[in-house]
Write a protein that holds these residues in place. Sequence first.
Motif, PDB file in Angstrom:
ATOM      1  N   UNK A 156       1.071  14.721 -14.364  1.00 54.36           N
ATOM      2  CA  UNK A 156      -0.068  14.693 -15.277  1.00 54.36           C
ATOM      3  C   UNK A 156       0.106  15.610 -16.475  1.00 54.36           C
ATOM      4  N   UNK A 157       1.031  16.537 -16.412  1.00 57.31           N
ATOM      5  CA  UNK A 157       1.279  17.381 -17.574  1.00 57.31           C
ATOM      6  C   UNK A 157       2.102  16.699 -18.648  1.00 57.31           C
ATOM      7  N   UNK A 158       2.642  15.541 -18.352  1.00 54.53           N
ATOM      8  CA  UNK A 158       3.464  14.794 -19.311  1.00 54.53           C
ATOM      9  C   UNK A 158       2.587  13.808 -20.056  1.00 54.53           C
ATOM     10  N   UNK A 159       2.850  13.620 -21.335  1.00 53.16           N
ATOM     11  CA  UNK A 159       2.091  12.665 -22.130  1.00 53.16           C
ATOM     12  C   UNK A 159       2.163  11.288 -21.487  1.00 53.16           C
ATOM     13  N   UNK A 160       1.014  10.603 -21.499  1.00 54.06           N
ATOM     14  CA  UNK A 160       0.924   9.323 -20.798  1.00 54.06           C
ATOM     15  C   UNK A 160       1.960   8.321 -21.294  1.00 54.06           C
ATOM     16  N   UNK A 161       2.338   8.386 -22.561  1.00 55.78           N
ATOM     17  CA  UNK A 161       3.320   7.452 -23.095  1.00 55.78           C
ATOM     18  C   UNK A 161       4.739   7.748 -22.614  1.00 55.78           C
ATOM     19  N   UNK A 162       4.963   8.969 -22.140  1.00 59.39           N
ATOM     20  CA  UNK A 162       6.296   9.352 -21.680  1.00 59.39           C
ATOM     21  C   UNK A 162       6.483   9.176 -20.180  1.00 59.39           C
ATOM     22  N   UNK A 163       5.385   9.034 -19.446  1.00 58.83           N
ATOM     23  CA  UNK A 163       5.455   9.052 -17.988  1.00 58.83           C
ATOM     24  C   UNK A 163       6.358   7.953 -17.444  1.00 58.83           C
ATOM     25  N   UNK A 164       6.109   6.713 -17.800  1.00 61.13           N
ATOM     26  CA  UNK A 164       6.876   5.616 -17.210  1.00 61.13           C
ATOM     27  C   UNK A 164       8.344   5.638 -17.612  1.00 61.13           C
ATOM     28  N   UNK A 216       0.801  -1.225   0.000  1.00 57.11           N
ATOM     29  CA  UNK A 216       0.000   0.000   0.000  1.00 57.11           C
ATOM     30  C   UNK A 216       0.833   1.275   0.000  1.00 57.11           C
ATOM     31  N   UNK A 217       1.959   1.276   0.693  1.00 56.14           N
ATOM     32  CA  UNK A 217       2.796   2.480   0.715  1.00 56.14           C
ATOM     33  C   UNK A 217       3.508   2.689  -0.612  1.00 56.14           C
ATOM     34  N   UNK A 218       3.961   1.607  -1.229  1.00 53.35           N
ATOM     35  CA  UNK A 218       4.596   1.720  -2.542  1.00 53.35           C
ATOM     36  C   UNK A 218       3.593   2.202  -3.587  1.00 53.35           C
ATOM     37  N   UNK A 219       2.370   1.686  -3.515  1.00 56.16           N
ATOM     38  CA  UNK A 219       1.347   2.110  -4.474  1.00 56.16           C
ATOM     39  C   UNK A 219       0.972   3.571  -4.254  1.00 56.16           C
ATOM     40  N   UNK A 220       0.902   3.990  -2.982  1.00 55.24           N
ATOM     41  CA  UNK A 220       0.597   5.394  -2.694  1.00 55.24           C
ATOM     42  C   UNK A 220       1.718   6.304  -3.190  1.00 55.24           C
ATOM     43  N   UNK A 221       2.959   5.838  -3.053  1.00 57.23           N
ATOM     44  CA  UNK A 221       4.096   6.604  -3.581  1.00 57.23           C
ATOM     45  C   UNK A 221       3.968   6.734  -5.092  1.00 57.23           C
ATOM     46  N   UNK A 222       3.674   5.626  -5.769  1.00 64.47           N
ATOM     47  CA  UNK A 222       3.509   5.669  -7.216  1.00 64.47           C
ATOM     48  C   UNK A 222       2.387   6.586  -7.647  1.00 64.47           C
ATOM     49  N   UNK A 223       1.287   6.549  -6.909  1.00 64.65           N
ATOM     50  CA  UNK A 223       0.155   7.423  -7.218  1.00 64.65           C
ATOM     51  C   UNK A 223       0.547   8.889  -7.061  1.00 64.65           C
ATOM     52  N   UNK A 224       1.293   9.197  -6.002  1.00 56.85           N
ATOM     53  CA  UNK A 224       1.723  10.586  -5.776  1.00 56.85           C
ATOM     54  C   UNK A 224       2.618  11.065  -6.915  1.00 56.85           C
ATOM     55  N   UNK A 225       3.532  10.198  -7.358  1.00 63.49           N
ATOM     56  CA  UNK A 225       4.436  10.574  -8.451  1.00 63.49           C
ATOM     57  C   UNK A 225       3.649  10.812  -9.726  1.00 63.49           C
ATOM     58  N   UNK A 226       2.792   9.867 -10.090  1.00 60.18           N
ATOM     59  CA  UNK A 226       2.077   9.972 -11.364  1.00 60.18           C
ATOM     60  C   UNK A 226       1.077  11.124 -11.350  1.00 60.18           C
ATOM     61  N   UNK A 227       0.493  11.413 -10.198  1.00 54.76           N
ATOM     62  CA  UNK A 227      -0.394  12.572 -10.098  1.00 54.76           C
ATOM     63  C   UNK A 227       0.369  13.856 -10.378  1.00 54.76           C
ATOM     64  N   UNK A 228       1.611  13.912  -9.917  1.00 56.18           N
ATOM     65  CA  UNK A 228       2.423  15.106 -10.137  1.00 56.18           C
ATOM     66  C   UNK A 228       2.964  15.226 -11.543  1.00 56.18           C
TER      67      UNK A 228
END
Length: 230
Positions: A135-143, A121-133
Amino acid sequence: MVSAVTVWERPEPPERPTPAPLSRELIIRAAIRLADADGLAAVSLRKVAGVLDVGPMRLYGYIATKEELLDLMVDDVYAGIRPTGDSWREVLLALAELTRRAAHRHEWFADLLGGRPQLGPNALARGEAVLTGLQGIDVDDVMPVVKAVNAYVVGAVRREITERRAERATGMNESEWQRTHGPYLERTFATGKYPALEKVIRDAVHWDVDETFRKGLDYLLDGVEASLSR
């Protein structure tokens, strides 16, 4: 195909009156104390049980294997890594700095970074926080961007921790290392075989470990920014 049930989905045994209380949280805390003191080699279910003053078999109601215990320890550290910022660059800088600080507090964390599934749960919350921040990047470039930053952090942090361990093992800090090995390098450079290396060692600014980490990260993020702007 039947999917495996993770330790985070498996309920803990019901509480029971015993001389020594037990929970996953207590087990994780004890394991982290052992690892902080003496490294991952000091962590075993038997030793954790000893710290908690319970029989080793009691732990198996909460944790099935040492691998599960390591996963839980890593996820506990991820609880302190919640990057925020007003731009994708600030978020990624925060991600890098928080991860580095966590590894400096818990050196064993550096040994496990990047090598275990991030499903807690903490790793997933960390990932969610990163990806939320991001959101201005194209989805294909995020990962690819996140993976590039994580790869830099893992490599840099592991090097730093390795150097800290070597310094403790030898009792020799950087200045002492330079005094010890300086004469050898002088003789080697006198051969004229390594002019580029000699120039860097003699003439370049030697940044401290914090400055080196941040400059490398800035170079990486500058490259990301240039690539995203194209």
